[in-house]
Motif scaffolding. Structure first.
Motif, PDB file in Angstrom:
ATOM      1  N   GLN A 135       0.812  -1.210   0.000  1.00 54.37           N
ATOM      2  CA  GLN A 135       0.000   0.000   0.000  1.00 54.37           C
ATOM      3  C   GLN A 135       0.853   1.271   0.000  1.00 54.37           C
ATOM      4  N   ASN A 136       2.082   1.175   0.496  1.00 50.63           N
ATOM      5  CA  ASN A 136       2.946   2.355   0.593  1.00 50.63           C
ATOM      6  C   ASN A 136       3.761   2.611  -0.672  1.00 50.63           C
ATOM      7  N   ASP A 137       3.720   1.666  -1.606  1.00 47.66           N
ATOM      8  CA  ASP A 137       4.482   1.822  -2.842  1.00 47.66           C
ATOM      9  C   ASP A 137       3.603   2.523  -3.879  1.00 47.66           C
ATOM     10  N   PRO A 138       3.960   3.737  -4.303  1.00 42.42           N
ATOM     11  CA  PRO A 138       3.095   4.480  -5.248  1.00 42.42           C
ATOM     12  C   PRO A 138       3.058   3.869  -6.648  1.00 42.42           C
ATOM     13  N   ILE A 139       4.069   3.111  -7.009  1.00 37.08           N
ATOM     14  CA  ILE A 139       4.096   2.523  -8.352  1.00 37.08           C
ATOM     15  C   ILE A 139       3.816   1.011  -8.320  1.00 37.08           C
ATOM     16  N   ALA A 140       3.289   0.540  -7.222  1.00 38.50           N
ATOM     17  CA  ALA A 140       2.966  -0.887  -7.120  1.00 38.50           C
ATOM     18  C   ALA A 140       1.808  -1.224  -8.046  1.00 38.50           C
ATOM     19  N   ARG A 141       1.813  -2.461  -8.531  1.00 36.76           N
ATOM     20  CA  ARG A 141       0.754  -2.900  -9.446  1.00 36.76           C
ATOM     21  C   ARG A 141      -0.579  -2.942  -8.715  1.00 36.76           C
ATOM     22  N   THR A 142      -1.603  -2.462  -9.404  1.00 34.91           N
ATOM     23  CA  THR A 142      -2.947  -2.397  -8.825  1.00 34.91           C
ATOM     24  C   THR A 142      -3.827  -3.465  -9.454  1.00 34.91           C
ATOM     25  N   PHE A 143      -4.570  -4.174  -8.620  1.00 37.46           N
ATOM     26  CA  PHE A 143      -5.511  -5.202  -9.073  1.00 37.46           C
ATOM     27  C   PHE A 143      -6.920  -4.721  -8.754  1.00 37.46           C
ATOM     28  N   THR A 144      -7.724  -4.592  -9.794  1.00 41.27           N
ATOM     29  CA  THR A 144      -9.093  -4.106  -9.627  1.00 41.27           C
ATOM     30  C   THR A 144     -10.072  -5.252  -9.871  1.00 41.27           C
ATOM     31  N   TYR A 145     -10.903  -5.496  -8.877  1.00 44.84           N
ATOM     32  CA  TYR A 145     -11.930  -6.536  -8.973  1.00 44.84           C
ATOM     33  C   TYR A 145     -13.284  -5.857  -9.040  1.00 44.84           C
ATOM     34  N   GLU A 146     -13.947  -6.044 -10.168  1.00 45.72           N
ATOM     35  CA  GLU A 146     -15.227  -5.378 -10.399  1.00 45.72           C
ATOM     36  C   GLU A 146     -16.374  -6.186  -9.784  1.00 45.72           C
ATOM     37  N   GLY A 147     -17.424  -5.444  -9.440  1.00 42.37           N
ATOM     38  CA  GLY A 147     -18.631  -6.074  -8.931  1.00 42.37           C
ATOM     39  C   GLY A 147     -18.470  -6.711  -7.566  1.00 42.37           C
ATOM     40  N   VAL A 148     -17.568  -6.184  -6.745  1.00 44.03           N
ATOM     41  CA  VAL A 148     -17.335  -6.720  -5.398  1.00 44.03           C
ATOM     42  C   VAL A 148     -17.812  -5.673  -4.391  1.00 44.03           C
ATOM     43  N   SER A 149     -18.781  -6.030  -3.585  1.00 43.94           N
ATOM     44  CA  SER A 149     -19.339  -5.087  -2.611  1.00 43.94           C
ATOM     45  C   SER A 149     -18.535  -5.041  -1.325  1.00 43.94           C
ATOM     46  N   ASP A 150     -17.736  -6.065  -1.067  1.00 46.14           N
ATOM     47  CA  ASP A 150     -16.945  -6.123   0.160  1.00 46.14           C
ATOM     48  C   ASP A 150     -15.578  -6.733  -0.171  1.00 46.14           C
ATOM     49  N   CYS A 151     -14.515  -6.039   0.177  1.00 44.08           N
ATOM     50  CA  CYS A 151     -13.166  -6.522  -0.126  1.00 44.08           C
ATOM     51  C   CYS A 151     -12.812  -7.784   0.652  1.00 44.08           C
ATOM     52  N   GLU A 152     -13.575  -8.097   1.676  1.00 42.31           N
ATOM     53  CA  GLU A 152     -13.339  -9.320   2.426  1.00 42.31           C
ATOM     54  C   GLU A 152     -13.558 -10.557   1.542  1.00 42.31           C
ATOM     55  N   VAL A 153     -14.371 -10.392   0.515  1.00 43.66           N
ATOM     56  CA  VAL A 153     -14.595 -11.492  -0.433  1.00 43.66           C
ATOM     57  C   VAL A 153     -13.296 -11.840  -1.157  1.00 43.66           C
ATOM     58  N   ILE A 154     -12.479 -10.838  -1.461  1.00 43.65           N
ATOM     59  CA  ILE A 154     -11.223 -11.064  -2.175  1.00 43.65           C
ATOM     60  C   ILE A 154     -10.162 -11.619  -1.231  1.00 43.65           C
ATOM     61  N   THR A 155      -9.979 -10.978  -0.100  1.00 42.38           N
ATOM     62  CA  THR A 155      -8.916 -11.388   0.819  1.00 42.38           C
ATOM     63  C   THR A 155      -9.259 -12.638   1.622  1.00 42.38           C
ATOM     64  N   GLY A 156     -10.541 -12.978   1.697  1.00 47.20           N
ATOM     65  CA  GLY A 156     -10.956 -14.143   2.472  1.00 47.20           C
ATOM     66  C   GLY A 156     -11.491 -15.276   1.624  1.00 47.20           C
TER      67      GLY A 156
END
Length: 225
Positions: free
Chosen positions: A152-173
């Motif tokens: 999160q602290n790296d400004p040029i880190a690769r970003t992963f966007t998951y569409e249609g997700v109402s809660d990020c816990e679905v991705i991390t869990g």
């Protein structure tokens, strides 16, 4: 005394006769059961369905997941392999593969089991890579999308966007658990495919003659091991 010698001689001749006799041919009914392991095809079908169902459950979490992240293709291919295995079990058995249909189905089953093994290992590698990623994600909700970064602290880190997700816990869990489940299922799937290919190879090439002739030359019978 003479009768004792005669009896001993008869016993020796009987033992020699038993030793010279060739073993009886194998019963074809025994080979009919073991010519194709029905249990292997059943496991392939169940694992293929399980991998496919889990892959579509993963796709339901976010429609933006790529095909390599949802290995339904690995499950579908294994279902096709299992169907071919059931066909092989139903093909009439003939010794020495005198039936061309039997030989063709055996060859296709061996090839598809080998391909299934490679595909299962590939799907397992993809699942392992994505599992290590999602377990290290730092995600934040942006509208109906979930945006994740490895750092999160790296400004040029690769970003992963998951569409249609109402809660990020679905991705991390939930999604992380699905990746772990795919690793286990594809590992078992690869082992089952390896067993199926090995059984076909063993049935075709590991039956050979010892090179020792038993009995008289006229009988031309050989001991099969």
């Amino acid at each position: 005394m003479g009768q004792g010698q005669k009896g001993s001689k008869d016993k020796k001749e009987g033992k020699k006769k038993k030793r010279d006799e060739s073993p009886a041919p194998e019963d074809g009914n025994k080979c009919r059961v073991c010519r194709f392991p029905l249990l292997v095809a059943l496991f392939q079908l169940l694992l293929g369905v399980a991998v496919t169902v889990v892959a579509f459950l993963m796709l339901a979490t976010s429609p933006s997941l790529l095909a390599r992240e949802t290995p339904h293709w690995a499950g579908i291919i294994l279902c096709l392999v299992s169907i071919l295995g059931f066909i092989l079990y139903c093909v009439t058995y003939h010794p020495d593969e005198r039936n061309s249909l039997q030989f063709i189905v055996k060859l296709l089953y061996f090839i598809l089991c080998t391909i299934g093994l490679v595909i299962s290992v590939l799907a397992m590698a993809f699942a392992g890579h994505h599992y290590s990623q999602t377990s290290s994600f730092n995600c934040e909700q942006k509208g109906e999308d979930c945006v994740c970064k490895l750092d999160q602290n790296d400004p040029i880190a690769r970003t992963f966007t998951y569409e249609g997700v109402s809660d990020c816990e679905v991705i991390t869990g939930t999604l992380t658990f699905y990746f772990l489940l795919q690793i286990v299922l594809n590992l078992v799937q690869a082992l089952v495919c390896a067993v199926g290919a090995f059984i076909m190879w063993k049935h075709r090439y590991q039956v050979f003659f010892a090179g020792l002739q038993i009995g008289s030359p006229s009988s031309q019978q050989w001991q099969k091991v």
